[in-house]
Write a protein that holds these residues in place. Structure first.
Motif, PDB file in Angstrom:
ATOM      1  N   VAL A 169       0.854  -1.186   0.000  1.00  7.15           N
ATOM      2  CA  VAL A 169       0.000   0.000   0.000  1.00  7.15           C
ATOM      3  C   VAL A 169       0.894   1.241   0.000  1.00  7.15           C
ATOM      4  O   VAL A 169       1.557   1.542   0.990  1.00  7.15           O
ATOM      5  CB  VAL A 169      -0.942   0.018   1.216  1.00  7.15           C
ATOM      6  CG1 VAL A 169      -1.876   1.221   1.136  1.00  7.15           C
ATOM      7  CG2 VAL A 169      -1.745  -1.274   1.290  1.00  7.15           C
ATOM      8  N   GLY A 170       0.925   1.925  -1.125  1.00  6.48           N
ATOM      9  CA  GLY A 170       1.789   3.094  -1.272  1.00  6.48           C
ATOM     10  C   GLY A 170       2.885   2.806  -2.275  1.00  6.48           C
ATOM     11  O   GLY A 170       3.564   1.774  -2.185  1.00  6.48           O
ATOM     12  N   SER A 171       3.070   3.717  -3.242  1.00 10.92           N
ATOM     13  CA  SER A 171       4.039   3.462  -4.310  1.00 10.92           C
ATOM     14  C   SER A 171       5.205   4.437  -4.289  1.00 10.92           C
ATOM     15  O   SER A 171       5.803   4.733  -5.322  1.00 10.92           O
ATOM     16  CB  SER A 171       3.340   3.525  -5.675  1.00 10.92           C
ATOM     17  OG  SER A 171       2.905   4.846  -5.967  1.00 10.92           O
ATOM     18  N   GLY A 172       5.523   4.945  -3.097  1.00 12.51           N
ATOM     19  CA  GLY A 172       6.719   5.768  -2.955  1.00 12.51           C
ATOM     20  C   GLY A 172       7.962   4.897  -2.982  1.00 12.51           C
ATOM     21  O   GLY A 172       7.899   3.702  -3.306  1.00 12.51           O
ATOM     22  N   PRO A 173       9.119   5.446  -2.641  1.00  7.58           N
ATOM     23  CA  PRO A 173      10.369   4.676  -2.739  1.00  7.58           C
ATOM     24  C   PRO A 173      10.399   3.408  -1.887  1.00  7.58           C
ATOM     25  O   PRO A 173      10.939   2.387  -2.305  1.00  7.58           O
ATOM     26  CB  PRO A 173      11.448   5.673  -2.300  1.00  7.58           C
ATOM     27  CG  PRO A 173      10.710   6.785  -1.619  1.00  7.58           C
ATOM     28  CD  PRO A 173       9.354   6.839  -2.240  1.00  7.58           C
ATOM     29  N   SER A 174       9.805   3.440  -0.695  1.00  6.68           N
ATOM     30  CA  SER A 174       9.809   2.229   0.136  1.00  6.68           C
ATOM     31  C   SER A 174       8.888   1.171  -0.443  1.00  6.68           C
ATOM     32  O   SER A 174       9.229  -0.019  -0.490  1.00  6.68           O
ATOM     33  CB  SER A 174       9.402   2.559   1.582  1.00  6.68           C
ATOM     34  OG  SER A 174       8.086   3.085   1.644  1.00  6.68           O
ATOM     35  N   GLY A 175       7.710   1.580  -0.915  1.00  2.00           N
ATOM     36  CA  GLY A 175       6.780   0.636  -1.508  1.00  2.00           C
ATOM     37  C   GLY A 175       7.326   0.002  -2.774  1.00  2.00           C
ATOM     38  O   GLY A 175       7.204  -1.212  -2.984  1.00  2.00           O
ATOM     39  N   LEU A 176       7.950   0.808  -3.620  1.00  4.02           N
ATOM     40  CA  LEU A 176       8.529   0.286  -4.854  1.00  4.02           C
ATOM     41  C   LEU A 176       9.677  -0.674  -4.558  1.00  4.02           C
ATOM     42  O   LEU A 176       9.811  -1.720  -5.214  1.00  4.02           O
ATOM     43  CB  LEU A 176       9.018   1.431  -5.737  1.00  4.02           C
ATOM     44  CG  LEU A 176       7.939   2.332  -6.345  1.00  4.02           C
ATOM     45  CD1 LEU A 176       8.586   3.468  -7.140  1.00  4.02           C
ATOM     46  CD2 LEU A 176       6.991   1.540  -7.236  1.00  4.02           C
ATOM     47  N   ALA A 177      10.505  -0.347  -3.577  1.00  2.00           N
ATOM     48  CA  ALA A 177      11.636  -1.210  -3.223  1.00  2.00           C
ATOM     49  C   ALA A 177      11.151  -2.551  -2.669  1.00  2.00           C
ATOM     50  O   ALA A 177      11.673  -3.616  -3.019  1.00  2.00           O
ATOM     51  CB  ALA A 177      12.540  -0.513  -2.224  1.00  2.00           C
ATOM     52  N   ALA A 178      10.140  -2.507  -1.797  1.00  2.00           N
ATOM     53  CA  ALA A 178       9.593  -3.740  -1.238  1.00  2.00           C
ATOM     54  C   ALA A 178       8.978  -4.586  -2.347  1.00  2.00           C
ATOM     55  O   ALA A 178       9.197  -5.814  -2.414  1.00  2.00           O
ATOM     56  CB  ALA A 178       8.548  -3.410  -0.174  1.00  2.00           C
ATOM     57  N   ALA A 179       8.216  -3.957  -3.230  1.00  2.00           N
ATOM     58  CA  ALA A 179       7.572  -4.685  -4.328  1.00  2.00           C
ATOM     59  C   ALA A 179       8.601  -5.325  -5.246  1.00  2.00           C
ATOM     60  O   ALA A 179       8.437  -6.472  -5.693  1.00  2.00           O
ATOM     61  CB  ALA A 179       6.681  -3.730  -5.113  1.00  2.00           C
ATOM     62  N   GLN A 180       9.671  -4.597  -5.529  1.00  2.00           N
ATOM     63  CA  GLN A 180      10.705  -5.106  -6.428  1.00  2.00           C
ATOM     64  C   GLN A 180      11.300  -6.411  -5.904  1.00  2.00           C
ATOM     65  O   GLN A 180      11.385  -7.417  -6.614  1.00  2.00           O
ATOM     66  CB  GLN A 180      11.810  -4.064  -6.588  1.00  2.00           C
ATOM     67  CG  GLN A 180      12.929  -4.475  -7.522  1.00  2.00           C
ATOM     68  CD  GLN A 180      14.139  -3.555  -7.412  1.00  2.00           C
ATOM     69  OE1 GLN A 180      14.741  -3.444  -6.351  1.00  2.00           O
ATOM     70  NE2 GLN A 180      14.476  -2.881  -8.505  1.00  2.00           N
ATOM     71  N   LEU A 181      11.720  -6.425  -4.641  1.00  2.00           N
ATOM     72  CA  LEU A 181      12.371  -7.612  -4.090  1.00  2.00           C
ATOM     73  C   LEU A 181      11.399  -8.768  -3.895  1.00  2.00           C
ATOM     74  O   LEU A 181      11.734  -9.932  -4.155  1.00  2.00           O
ATOM     75  CB  LEU A 181      13.064  -7.272  -2.768  1.00  2.00           C
ATOM     76  CG  LEU A 181      14.570  -6.968  -2.890  1.00  2.00           C
ATOM     77  CD1 LEU A 181      14.792  -5.736  -3.757  1.00  2.00           C
ATOM     78  CD2 LEU A 181      15.204  -6.773  -1.517  1.00  2.00           C
ATOM     79  N   LEU A 182      10.185  -8.467  -3.450  1.00  2.00           N
ATOM     80  CA  LEU A 182       9.206  -9.534  -3.245  1.00  2.00           C
ATOM     81  C   LEU A 182       8.821 -10.183  -4.573  1.00  2.00           C
ATOM     82  O   LEU A 182       8.605 -11.405  -4.643  1.00  2.00           O
ATOM     83  CB  LEU A 182       7.968  -8.968  -2.546  1.00  2.00           C
ATOM     84  CG  LEU A 182       8.174  -8.605  -1.073  1.00  2.00           C
ATOM     85  CD1 LEU A 182       7.015  -7.748  -0.571  1.00  2.00           C
ATOM     86  CD2 LEU A 182       8.332  -9.862  -0.218  1.00  2.00           C
ATOM     87  N   ASN A 183       8.754  -9.383  -5.628  1.00  2.00           N
ATOM     88  CA  ASN A 183       8.466  -9.950  -6.948  1.00  2.00           C
ATOM     89  C   ASN A 183       9.616 -10.812  -7.434  1.00  2.00           C
ATOM     90  O   ASN A 183       9.404 -11.891  -8.009  1.00  2.00           O
ATOM     91  CB  ASN A 183       8.183  -8.827  -7.944  1.00  2.00           C
ATOM     92  CG  ASN A 183       7.841  -9.355  -9.325  1.00  2.00           C
ATOM     93  OD1 ASN A 183       6.786  -9.943  -9.531  1.00  2.00           O
ATOM     94  ND2 ASN A 183       8.751  -9.157 -10.283  1.00  2.00           N
ATOM     95  N   ARG A 184      10.832 -10.349  -7.222  1.00  2.00           N
ATOM     96  CA  ARG A 184      12.000 -11.130  -7.638  1.00  2.00           C
ATOM     97  C   ARG A 184      12.012 -12.499  -6.966  1.00  2.00           C
ATOM     98  O   ARG A 184      12.449 -13.489  -7.543  1.00  2.00           O
ATOM     99  CB  ARG A 184      13.286 -10.372  -7.297  1.00  2.00           C
ATOM    100  CG  ARG A 184      13.553  -9.169  -8.172  1.00  2.00           C
ATOM    101  CD  ARG A 184      14.830  -8.464  -7.751  1.00  2.00           C
ATOM    102  NE  ARG A 184      15.131  -7.317  -8.605  1.00  2.00           N
ATOM    103  CZ  ARG A 184      16.171  -6.526  -8.451  1.00  2.00           C
ATOM    104  NH1 ARG A 184      17.043  -6.755  -7.461  1.00  2.00           N
ATOM    105  NH2 ARG A 184      16.378  -5.507  -9.269  1.00  2.00           N
ATOM    106  N   ARG A 185      11.521 -12.537  -5.749  1.00  2.00           N
ATOM    107  CA  ARG A 185      11.496 -13.793  -4.989  1.00  2.00           C
ATOM    108  C   ARG A 185      10.457 -14.763  -5.533  1.00  2.00           C
ATOM    109  O   ARG A 185      10.515 -15.962  -5.287  1.00  2.00           O
ATOM    110  CB  ARG A 185      11.181 -13.465  -3.520  1.00  2.00           C
ATOM    111  CG  ARG A 185      11.111 -14.661  -2.607  1.00  2.00           C
ATOM    112  CD  ARG A 185      12.489 -15.301  -2.444  1.00  2.00           C
ATOM    113  NE  ARG A 185      12.524 -16.153  -1.266  1.00  2.00           N
ATOM    114  CZ  ARG A 185      12.355 -17.486  -1.278  1.00  2.00           C
ATOM    115  NH1 ARG A 185      12.107 -18.110  -2.408  1.00  2.00           N
ATOM    116  NH2 ARG A 185      12.425 -18.180  -0.159  1.00  2.00           N
ATOM    117  N   GLY A 186       9.494 -14.237  -6.280  1.00  2.00           N
ATOM    118  CA  GLY A 186       8.488 -15.099  -6.862  1.00  2.00           C
ATOM    119  C   GLY A 186       7.096 -14.908  -6.310  1.00  2.00           C
ATOM    120  O   GLY A 186       6.153 -15.599  -6.719  1.00  2.00           O
ATOM    121  N   HIS A 187       6.927 -13.990  -5.372  1.00  2.00           N
ATOM    122  CA  HIS A 187       5.593 -13.705  -4.857  1.00  2.00           C
ATOM    123  C   HIS A 187       4.820 -12.854  -5.870  1.00  2.00           C
ATOM    124  O   HIS A 187       5.418 -12.086  -6.645  1.00  2.00           O
ATOM    125  CB  HIS A 187       5.691 -12.958  -3.521  1.00  2.00           C
ATOM    126  CG  HIS A 187       6.525 -13.664  -2.500  1.00  2.00           C
ATOM    127  ND1 HIS A 187       6.348 -14.980  -2.169  1.00  2.00           N
ATOM    128  CD2 HIS A 187       7.569 -13.224  -1.731  1.00  2.00           C
ATOM    129  CE1 HIS A 187       7.228 -15.331  -1.236  1.00  2.00           C
ATOM    130  NE2 HIS A 187       7.983 -14.281  -0.963  1.00  2.00           N
TER     131      HIS A 187
END
Length: 509
Positions: free
Chosen positions: A158-176
């Motif tokens: 929830v939220g697409s600022g720098p922290s949200g984008l960074a969290a999304a990037q790594l979680l997606n890389r992991r396969g979630h």
């Protein structure tokens, strides 16, 4: 690392900057890059010091020293010096999610902790970083990792600022499977609507978001999580998210602005700084920047600024951005009020390297005000005593009062208190409040039922991101309070590791 004698052979040289006369005519980025050959010489200044504080990211005397992402700065600088920007990008991308953002807007904690900066000018690590990431984009090296296997776990950010984008990037890389929810009409959060285009061109955000979408991340805009207005089609409840997802990461920022409670506050012409900056950026983007040639009087920021006396309350980066933006929109005058005394021009003995330097900084907006109006716009140790409005309820002036430092006998703390008899009146038809933020917005924290601390930041165990509610995590300014983009990215990456560990029993992020 670098050339052993490079710091003795080469002086620091920064990239060319567009002059004030030209740059205040538009909202384009005005920092250019050196040639790669010149940048290699700047990287050669990295001096093979024994302890590279630049990458420490540690707290010293209550302030951060070095990069919170722990970028291996000497290694990157060495590769730039050797002209191997391909490997420099590979090295940088191991620890950093978005060098294209920090190389534009970060105050360079790495440089302020640079050993070379103890006796000379610091190594230009920030510009080295920008050279690396722009080279990587220009040569097709920047690719978001598409996971070969999906875990079957779903995560909402929830939220697409720098922290949200960074969290999304790594979680997606992991396969979630990751979905990012943003309440505004465009992705980016603070990056999009809190930082002016001349500091961070919004196309820089767009190109990264496009890569993330191609890698499998879903972005949903105009989605206001926890909004209680049942008639709103944009509202999404916490209950819905918790039912649909295995984890929810709250990265909503510290977006509750600090107000100025002075008589006359209700006058027309007083706005919070981020609302003002966001309105300008949205107007520019919606019109594809043509609004500058054909101003629309119905658009608030433009008609409200031109030929007006503007007063900015607050001396931080946001206040400086308000100055630069107001000048570009044709303000008649701009004055910036700062409560605190002017900082020293050089480090005091009580503020030694590698502590963060508590010195006076004249930023781009103030430079432009000096060029445009012939004097520094800042008035120190001053605040607003009252806002003065005309018969129609519109702001026409502010009464300011000087402040002095005085010790509170009960607490022993030093406070800034008014100096009676020092009142002055300044003309003002627009006031922008850039006095900082008080923490997260209550409708989100209450919607999820998470605990908050005394500053309304979401409460977690020290060093962790899990909240008091199962499956709910937090990161960025919502967690640590108003801070820097680089800290937000570090928080997002750290939160992603914790979420992954809880979902999978271990993490390889």
């Amino acid at each position: 690392m670098g050339k052993i004698t490079g710091f003795l052979e080469y002086d620091r040289k920064d990239g060319p900057v567009v002059g004030e006369e030209e740059r205040i005519q538009n909202f384009l980025e005005f920092h250019s890059r050196l040639t790669l050959e010149e940048q290699e010489k700047q990287a050669a200044r990295c001096m093979d010091c024994g302890v590279p504080f630049c990458q420490a990211g540690m707290m010293i005397a209550g302030m951060a020293s070095g990069c919170p992402l722990h970028n291996l700065v000497p290694e990157v600088n060495d590769l730039v010096y050797r002209g191997d920007l391909d490997k420099a990008y590979q090295r940088l991308s191991v620890t950093h999610s978005f060098p294209e953002f920090t190389s534009r807007v970060c105050p360079a904690l790495c440089e302020n902790a640079c050993t070379c900066g103890l006796h000379q000018e610091a190594v230009s690590t920030k510009e080295n970083e920008k050279a690396v990431i722009e080279f990587a984009y220009e040569n097709g090296l920047v690719k978001e990792i598409v996971p070969e296997v999906r875990t079957g776990k779903k995560v909402a950010v929830v939220g697409s600022g720098p922290s949200g984008l960074a969290a999304a990037q790594l979680l997606n890389r992991r396969g979630h499977l990751v979905t990012v929810y943003e309440r505004k009409d465009r992705i980016g959060g603070l990056l999009r609507y809190g930082i002016p285009n001349m500091k961070l061109d919004k196309s820089v955000i767009d190109r990264r978001v496009k890569l993330m979408e191609e890698a499998g991340i879903t972005f949903v805009v105009n989605a206001n999580v926890c909004l209680q207005d049942k008639k709103s089609k944009d509202a999404i409840s916490a209950k819905e998210l918790l039912k649909e997802y295995d984890a929810v990461v709250l990265c909503c920022g510290a977006s509750n602005p600090r107000d100025i409670k002075a008589p006359g506050r209700e006058a027309e012409g007083i706005y919070f700084a981020v609302d003002f900056l966001g309105g300008v950026t949205k107007s520019l983007l919606d019109s594809d920047f043509t609004i500058l040639e054909k101003p629309d009087e119905k658009v608030f920021p433009f008609s409200a600024v031109k030929d007006k006396d503007v007063i900015v309350i607050g001396g931080g980066d946001t206040g400086n951005d308000c100055i630069g933006t107001s000048i570009r929109l044709g303000a008649k005058s701009v004055t910036q009020l700062e409560m605190m005394p002017k900082a020293p021009d050089e480090r005091l003995a009580s503020n030694p390297w590698p502590e963060w330097p508590r010195i006076c900084k004249t930023d781009y907006g103030q430079e432009e005000a000096i060029y445009k109006f012939g004097h520094d716009p800042r008035i120190y140790q001053t605040t607003v005593k009252q806002f003065i409005k005309d018969d129609a309820g519109k702001l026409k002036a502010v009464e300011i009062i000087s402040l002095k430092s005085e010790r509170d006998e009960k607490t022993g703390r030093m406070n800034m208190v008014p100096v009676e008899g020092s009142e002055k009146t300044l003309p003002a038809q627009l006031v922008l409040i850039a006095a900082g933020f008080l923490g997260s917005e209550s409708y989100v924290t209450e919607g999820f039922g998470v605990e908050v601390d005394g500053r309304t930041n979401v409460k977690t165990a020290p060093g962790h991101h899990a909240t008091s509610v199962k499956k709910v995590y937090t990161a960025g300014d919502m967690h640590r309070g108003q801070s820097l983009v680089v800290w937000a990215i570090a928080e997002g990456r750290s939160a992603a590791r914790e979420v992954d560990r809880d979902l999978m029993g271990y993490t390889n992020l």
